[in-house]
Write a protein that holds these residues in place. Structure first.
Motif, PDB file in Angstrom:
ATOM      1  N   ARG A   8       0.835  -1.197   0.000  1.00  0.00           N
ATOM      2  CA  ARG A   8       0.000   0.000   0.000  1.00  0.00           C
ATOM      3  C   ARG A   8       0.867   1.243   0.000  1.00  0.00           C
ATOM      4  O   ARG A   8       1.923   1.273   0.615  1.00  0.00           O
ATOM      5  CB  ARG A   8      -0.861   0.032   1.270  1.00  0.00           C
ATOM      6  CG  ARG A   8      -1.991  -0.961   1.259  1.00  0.00           C
ATOM      7  CD  ARG A   8      -2.527  -1.128   2.664  1.00  0.00           C
ATOM      8  NE  ARG A   8      -3.421  -2.260   2.698  1.00  0.00           N
ATOM      9  CZ  ARG A   8      -4.736  -2.156   2.905  1.00  0.00           C
ATOM     10  NH1 ARG A   8      -5.287  -0.986   3.116  1.00  0.00           N
ATOM     11  NH2 ARG A   8      -5.483  -3.236   2.910  1.00  0.00           N
ATOM     12  N   PHE A   9       0.338   2.282  -0.657  1.00  0.00           N
ATOM     13  CA  PHE A   9       0.993   3.587  -0.628  1.00  0.00           C
ATOM     14  C   PHE A   9       0.181   4.516   0.275  1.00  0.00           C
ATOM     15  O   PHE A   9      -0.936   4.173   0.683  1.00  0.00           O
ATOM     16  CB  PHE A   9       1.131   4.114  -2.058  1.00  0.00           C
ATOM     17  CG  PHE A   9       2.069   3.284  -2.889  1.00  0.00           C
ATOM     18  CD1 PHE A   9       3.440   3.535  -2.876  1.00  0.00           C
ATOM     19  CD2 PHE A   9       1.600   2.214  -3.648  1.00  0.00           C
ATOM     20  CE1 PHE A   9       4.304   2.744  -3.617  1.00  0.00           C
ATOM     21  CE2 PHE A   9       2.466   1.424  -4.390  1.00  0.00           C
ATOM     22  CZ  PHE A   9       3.829   1.682  -4.372  1.00  0.00           C
ATOM     23  N   PHE A  10       0.751   5.661   0.547  1.00  0.00           N
ATOM     24  CA  PHE A  10       0.116   6.557   1.526  1.00  0.00           C
ATOM     25  C   PHE A  10      -1.344   6.826   1.193  1.00  0.00           C
ATOM     26  O   PHE A  10      -2.210   6.828   2.065  1.00  0.00           O
ATOM     27  CB  PHE A  10       0.906   7.874   1.635  1.00  0.00           C
ATOM     28  CG  PHE A  10       0.314   8.828   2.608  1.00  0.00           C
ATOM     29  CD1 PHE A  10       0.324   8.548   3.968  1.00  0.00           C
ATOM     30  CD2 PHE A  10      -0.304  10.012   2.178  1.00  0.00           C
ATOM     31  CE1 PHE A  10      -0.240   9.438   4.886  1.00  0.00           C
ATOM     32  CE2 PHE A  10      -0.869  10.891   3.090  1.00  0.00           C
ATOM     33  CZ  PHE A  10      -0.834  10.599   4.437  1.00  0.00           C
ATOM     34  N   VAL A 110      -6.290   1.736  11.017  1.00  0.00           N
ATOM     35  CA  VAL A 110      -5.626   3.002  10.705  1.00  0.00           C
ATOM     36  C   VAL A 110      -6.213   4.066  11.617  1.00  0.00           C
ATOM     37  O   VAL A 110      -7.414   4.344  11.569  1.00  0.00           O
ATOM     38  CB  VAL A 110      -5.831   3.377   9.220  1.00  0.00           C
ATOM     39  CG1 VAL A 110      -5.141   4.717   8.918  1.00  0.00           C
ATOM     40  CG2 VAL A 110      -5.302   2.276   8.313  1.00  0.00           C
ATOM     41  N   ILE A 111      -5.355   4.655  12.469  1.00  0.00           N
ATOM     42  CA  ILE A 111      -5.868   5.622  13.451  1.00  0.00           C
ATOM     43  C   ILE A 111      -5.290   7.021  13.251  1.00  0.00           C
ATOM     44  O   ILE A 111      -5.642   7.945  13.971  1.00  0.00           O
ATOM     45  CB  ILE A 111      -5.587   5.161  14.900  1.00  0.00           C
ATOM     46  CG1 ILE A 111      -4.074   4.993  15.130  1.00  0.00           C
ATOM     47  CG2 ILE A 111      -6.334   3.866  15.220  1.00  0.00           C
ATOM     48  CD1 ILE A 111      -3.707   4.846  16.607  1.00  0.00           C
ATOM     49  N   GLY A 112      -4.407   7.161  12.292  1.00  0.00           N
ATOM     50  CA  GLY A 112      -3.866   8.502  12.051  1.00  0.00           C
ATOM     51  C   GLY A 112      -3.260   8.601  10.661  1.00  0.00           C
ATOM     52  O   GLY A 112      -2.783   7.601  10.106  1.00  0.00           O
ATOM     53  N   LEU A 113      -3.332   9.798  10.081  1.00  0.00           N
ATOM     54  CA  LEU A 113      -2.770  10.062   8.745  1.00  0.00           C
ATOM     55  C   LEU A 113      -2.309  11.506   8.708  1.00  0.00           C
ATOM     56  O   LEU A 113      -3.034  12.408   9.158  1.00  0.00           O
ATOM     57  CB  LEU A 113      -3.838   9.871   7.658  1.00  0.00           C
ATOM     58  CG  LEU A 113      -4.283   8.449   7.329  1.00  0.00           C
ATOM     59  CD1 LEU A 113      -5.470   8.480   6.361  1.00  0.00           C
ATOM     60  CD2 LEU A 113      -3.123   7.646   6.716  1.00  0.00           C
ATOM     61  N   LYS A 114      -1.150  11.733   8.170  1.00  0.00           N
ATOM     62  CA  LYS A 114      -0.653  13.116   8.053  1.00  0.00           C
ATOM     63  C   LYS A 114       0.283  13.183   6.863  1.00  0.00           C
ATOM     64  O   LYS A 114       1.355  12.593   6.884  1.00  0.00           O
ATOM     65  CB  LYS A 114       0.096  13.501   9.327  1.00  0.00           C
ATOM     66  CG  LYS A 114       0.630  14.918   9.331  1.00  0.00           C
ATOM     67  CD  LYS A 114       1.185  15.264  10.718  1.00  0.00           C
ATOM     68  CE  LYS A 114       1.611  16.714  10.806  1.00  0.00           C
ATOM     69  NZ  LYS A 114       2.658  17.059   9.834  1.00  0.00           N
ATOM     70  N   GLN A 115      -0.172  13.849   5.803  1.00  0.00           N
ATOM     71  CA  GLN A 115       0.688  13.958   4.624  1.00  0.00           C
ATOM     72  C   GLN A 115       1.841  14.900   4.920  1.00  0.00           C
ATOM     73  O   GLN A 115       1.682  15.919   5.597  1.00  0.00           O
ATOM     74  CB  GLN A 115      -0.131  14.456   3.425  1.00  0.00           C
ATOM     75  CG  GLN A 115       0.728  14.516   2.158  1.00  0.00           C
ATOM     76  CD  GLN A 115      -0.093  14.605   0.880  1.00  0.00           C
ATOM     77  OE1 GLN A 115      -1.056  13.849   0.712  1.00  0.00           O
ATOM     78  NE2 GLN A 115       0.286  15.506  -0.006  1.00  0.00           N
ATOM     79  N   ASN A 116       3.013  14.565   4.421  1.00  0.00           N
ATOM     80  CA  ASN A 116       4.166  15.443   4.618  1.00  0.00           C
ATOM     81  C   ASN A 116       4.060  16.661   3.702  1.00  0.00           C
ATOM     82  O   ASN A 116       3.402  16.613   2.658  1.00  0.00           O
ATOM     83  CB  ASN A 116       5.461  14.688   4.329  1.00  0.00           C
ATOM     84  CG  ASN A 116       5.783  13.704   5.434  1.00  0.00           C
ATOM     85  OD1 ASN A 116       5.409  13.907   6.592  1.00  0.00           O
ATOM     86  ND2 ASN A 116       6.460  12.618   5.082  1.00  0.00           N
ATOM     87  N   SER A 117       4.724  17.732   4.111  1.00  0.00           N
ATOM     88  CA  SER A 117       4.607  18.987   3.367  1.00  0.00           C
ATOM     89  C   SER A 117       5.201  18.868   1.962  1.00  0.00           C
ATOM     90  O   SER A 117       4.825  19.611   1.058  1.00  0.00           O
ATOM     91  CB  SER A 117       5.285  20.113   4.143  1.00  0.00           C
ATOM     92  OG  SER A 117       6.606  19.730   4.443  1.00  0.00           O
ATOM     93  N   ASN A 118       6.085  17.887   1.760  1.00  0.00           N
ATOM     94  CA  ASN A 118       6.665  17.713   0.419  1.00  0.00           C
ATOM     95  C   ASN A 118       5.686  17.059  -0.567  1.00  0.00           C
ATOM     96  O   ASN A 118       5.971  16.965  -1.758  1.00  0.00           O
ATOM     97  CB  ASN A 118       7.978  16.913   0.490  1.00  0.00           C
ATOM     98  CG  ASN A 118       7.744  15.481   0.963  1.00  0.00           C
ATOM     99  OD1 ASN A 118       6.603  15.004   1.003  1.00  0.00           O
ATOM    100  ND2 ASN A 118       8.816  14.785   1.305  1.00  0.00           N
ATOM    101  N   GLY A 119       4.575  16.551  -0.028  1.00  0.00           N
ATOM    102  CA  GLY A 119       3.552  15.962  -0.906  1.00  0.00           C
ATOM    103  C   GLY A 119       3.914  14.608  -1.480  1.00  0.00           C
ATOM    104  O   GLY A 119       3.165  14.023  -2.250  1.00  0.00           O
ATOM    105  N   LYS A 120       5.060  14.086  -1.099  1.00  0.00           N
ATOM    106  CA  LYS A 120       5.528  12.815  -1.669  1.00  0.00           C
ATOM    107  C   LYS A 120       5.349  11.635  -0.724  1.00  0.00           C
ATOM    108  O   LYS A 120       5.578  10.486  -1.108  1.00  0.00           O
ATOM    109  CB  LYS A 120       7.012  12.925  -2.018  1.00  0.00           C
ATOM    110  CG  LYS A 120       7.294  13.930  -3.112  1.00  0.00           C
ATOM    111  CD  LYS A 120       8.787  13.967  -3.395  1.00  0.00           C
ATOM    112  CE  LYS A 120       9.094  14.953  -4.515  1.00  0.00           C
ATOM    113  NZ  LYS A 120      10.542  15.187  -4.634  1.00  0.00           N
ATOM    114  N   SER A 121       5.035  11.915   0.503  1.00  0.00           N
ATOM    115  CA  SER A 121       4.916  10.837   1.482  1.00  0.00           C
ATOM    116  C   SER A 121       4.048  11.315   2.631  1.00  0.00           C
ATOM    117  O   SER A 121       3.631  12.486   2.672  1.00  0.00           O
ATOM    118  CB  SER A 121       6.307  10.436   1.995  1.00  0.00           C
ATOM    119  OG  SER A 121       6.954  11.564   2.563  1.00  0.00           O
TER     120      SER A 121
END
Lengths: 343, 343, 343
Positions: A8-10, A110-121
């Motif tokens: 799986r990817f983000f 899945v209890i948390g999700l936070k995209q990184n500011s670089n948008g890649k991960s």
């Protein structure tokens, strides 16, 4: 190639998703023998049925960390196949010992999700439970990993960062049913030091060291059915090195900690942990511990002790971070856990 | 560091001391599988429950040397952590087979002390017994080691050197209850040679060789919970080499001796043994044997054969010592033992 | 040296000879744990007693290839000690699962002989059966090997080349009693792809790779009591390399094939196989498969799938032979087998 698991990817994770991980596992005396051949384990409760019975258990359980690795390994194909880094653990609790013949499977939410500011991960938080054949939860923990995005155009999910306890309160620790250290045999256990002999702030250099071999870390990682390529395939990384499964270092450090903490018998809580630096074959792992806290429990003769366990591959004992607040390069692991010890 | 075990020094031993060694061990089919993966073991009695039953035993026991290693390993933290050299063995007897589910522990009595003339070390003689969960003694042996003094000012103890038999008389060997080679199946055992086919003075080149790997000797040594740093930590010796546990060579040589001595099934006596030279990873171990003696026993169809088992890492078979009376540099092990063989 | 086994030479075989191979073996959970530590095995039926019960079996059996290796290993001292090459396999069938506590032995019949035109060697064909403690045949296969002559003056035997099926008809495959994939749990098994999802001619790149270690292939080969010197003794070959047991590559490739063929649970037929090139430590093994055929079976929910399994150590997936019709140098194994899969 459509039939192989690309992982799986983000963007594939949604809050509330429940993932039933594949390949349940029945454990036997074989797993214990392998585990004790791979790590210098000597805790008597996990070595002798008789000792375990004298402590109120029906027989010697599978080592707590071996149970953890079995449960963790199942999550790898679903959670960390495309992980960039394993960022942390929290709220780990062992709820029931695992015995020969038990069949374990794993389920994560899945209890948390936070995209990184670089948008890649992004960072994915999962709460994983290990269940036995009776659907009893034998252990649970939260971990969070940084995972690659595959489709960079996928929209960022709403950020959800779970509130996690930095330390499990002693009152939340689960003591195995029947556990009783009232007739604990310190001679057979290997050291005279009881719960009362340890002071908060005390540090212990565990002295012994083990040089890491490729064959050994691969045997261990496969035994837990952990499939991450990076541990097995020397052609996978540009430097031709196989990255060692962080759990190999956890178990090695825990085993080394016998020398000075022989009576920290059962692991019941995992407050947190960081794989501070990667480990490779040829390095020699040593360990030191620090007593972080102590607590009483309701079980007869049983105290809880909170320990920092640090694995290193060189440098001095008791050094953890540099002036910049970052882990020193020789620090491999910084683990914070609760164990049970005779009073 | 006060809580770690620094091991005993020469001045810490007193004649008559009884040391109860730590960490009892329950053995399972896992230990056997590991043992047979680590050494090319093929003796049928230890490989097949059916073969063992046809010889009058309830099931296939744990290999005799595996039982020895379990018992020996427990003594290391108390006896040989500060040893300079393992000097010898005597009066070793296997008194009862060890079966799956048995729990072993070890107890040693100090039976001899002799300070060296340099005042810096001394020789300690211990008689060690391995006991099972019923407190039956399953095996016993004497060994003596040279141990460092820590306090060079400690007074020399009165010299006591025990009188030890150079050879166990055949009449003192203990045959496992029920053992009967009357219906022994030579085809399944792998060779047709019976007790009557061997002559005193006969020598046998076992032909096969195994190249030693770091991962394998460490797996073995850990499985016996032997904690001596020198086997695991490549940074411990100035030359960066890990010294291989002498018991690894004993088991390797014994396994290699199958080819020519397939019917020397059970080991019942250890008359003596010398680890003539150290062994390191990368060397290729071969073995040869010499028939030293033969004796009848009271058990049906069972003869005793006394064998010299020599492990080498090069050189010619059947060469043991040089003109100076010293072991040749390629000789690793010179072991003198009694085995049971079908008549 | 008369008492050691020099192995049989070509002139020692006669058509119709029945060879009862030595050293029966009782298998336990230890063998499974070792097997799963040595190979990244994840097929659920062989990992979980519960999963096996849900498929109609009494418990999780020993992996089919592990059973094969146990049976095969026993034949080495009698069949391939003086072999120049292992030439092929045919008509392999698994007739009954092997469970913990079963004791296996092997019997071979010489069914073909053909002296080579050089007069120095010949091809020996044997049909080998593995039997359990009840004398039930658990598996059987034909293999042929090129064996050295010792006495070059020995007359050539009459040439007998057995007629062997190039492919086992699906109707000859034996489905384990009680097997039922009617309630098969694809989530726990790890992949959603069922028998109907695979098409004849389809190819699958299994993606993962494992770098080969000396300690690991030796542990495996010894566990099967395979005694061929060439696998263990680095001084045996002029190039100082240990040749890796072909069965190690078979098991590694099969385990890697989980990724894309997780539901090809049970191996029931071996149509043929070639060890195309030798393998040595340090190489990284990958695998790909091709669907060769499909067939229905009489068991509920159970389909048969015929697969080519190719192991490589470099090069591109799906490339097998060069323009000269010979295997490419990076191809290690070309195996043709039947597996059972849920419909």
């Amino acid at each position: 190639m459509a039939k192989t698991n690309a992982g799986r990817f983000f963007e594939d994770y949604k809050i509330g998703d429940v993932i039933e991980h594949a390949v349940p596992r029945t454990v036997s005396g074989g797993e214990r023998a392998m585990y004790h051949a791979l790590y210098p384990m000597r805790h008597a409760l996990y070595s002798s049925d008789q000792f375990a019975r004298d402590c109120g258990l029906p027989e010697s359980p599978l080592d707590d960390l071996a149970a953890f690795h079995v449960v963790f390994g199942k999550t790898v194909p679903d959670v960390s196949l495309n992980a960039i880094a394993n960022l942390g653990y929290a709220e780990g609790r062992w709820l029931q010992p695992v015995y020969e013949g038990d069949t374990l499977r794993s389920v994560s939410e899945v209890i948390g999700l936070k995209q990184n500011s670089n948008g890649k991960s992004g960072v994915v938080y999962v709460r994983t439970q290990g269940l036995n054949q009776l659907d009893d939860v034998v252990l649970e923990y939260v971990r969070w990993v940084m995972v690659r995005k595959n489709d960079l155009d996928a929209p960022a999910p709403e950020t959800v960062v779970p509130e996690l306890k930095t330390v499990i309160p002693a009152s939340d620790l689960v003591i195995p049913e029947g556990l009783n250290f009232g007739a604990y045999d310190f001679t057979l256990a290997g050291e005279p030091h009881r719960w009362g002999d340890y002071e908060v702030g005390e540090v212990i250099d565990h002295v012994d060291g083990v040089t890491i071999e490729e064959a050994e870390h691969m045997l261990a990682t496969r035994l837990w059915q952990n499939t991450a390529k990076v541990h097995f395939d020397a052609t996978f990384r540009p430097d031709g090195q196989r990255l060692i499964y962080g759990g190999h270092i956890i178990s090695m450090a825990r085993a080394l900690s016998f020398n000075g903490l022989a009576n920290a018998q059962m692991i019941v809580g995992l407050n947190g942990g960081a794989h501070a630096n990667p480990c490779f074959s040829g390095l020699t792992v040593k360990a030191w511990s620090e007593v972080l806290d102590k607590a009483e429990t309701s079980a007869p003769g049983v105290g809880a002790i909170r320990l920092r366990l640090v694995a290193t591959c060189g440098g001095e004992a008791f050094k953890l971070k540099g002036e910049d607040g970052k882990y020193l390069p020789e620090v491999l692991l910084d683990l914070d856990y609760w164990a049970l010890m005779p009073l």
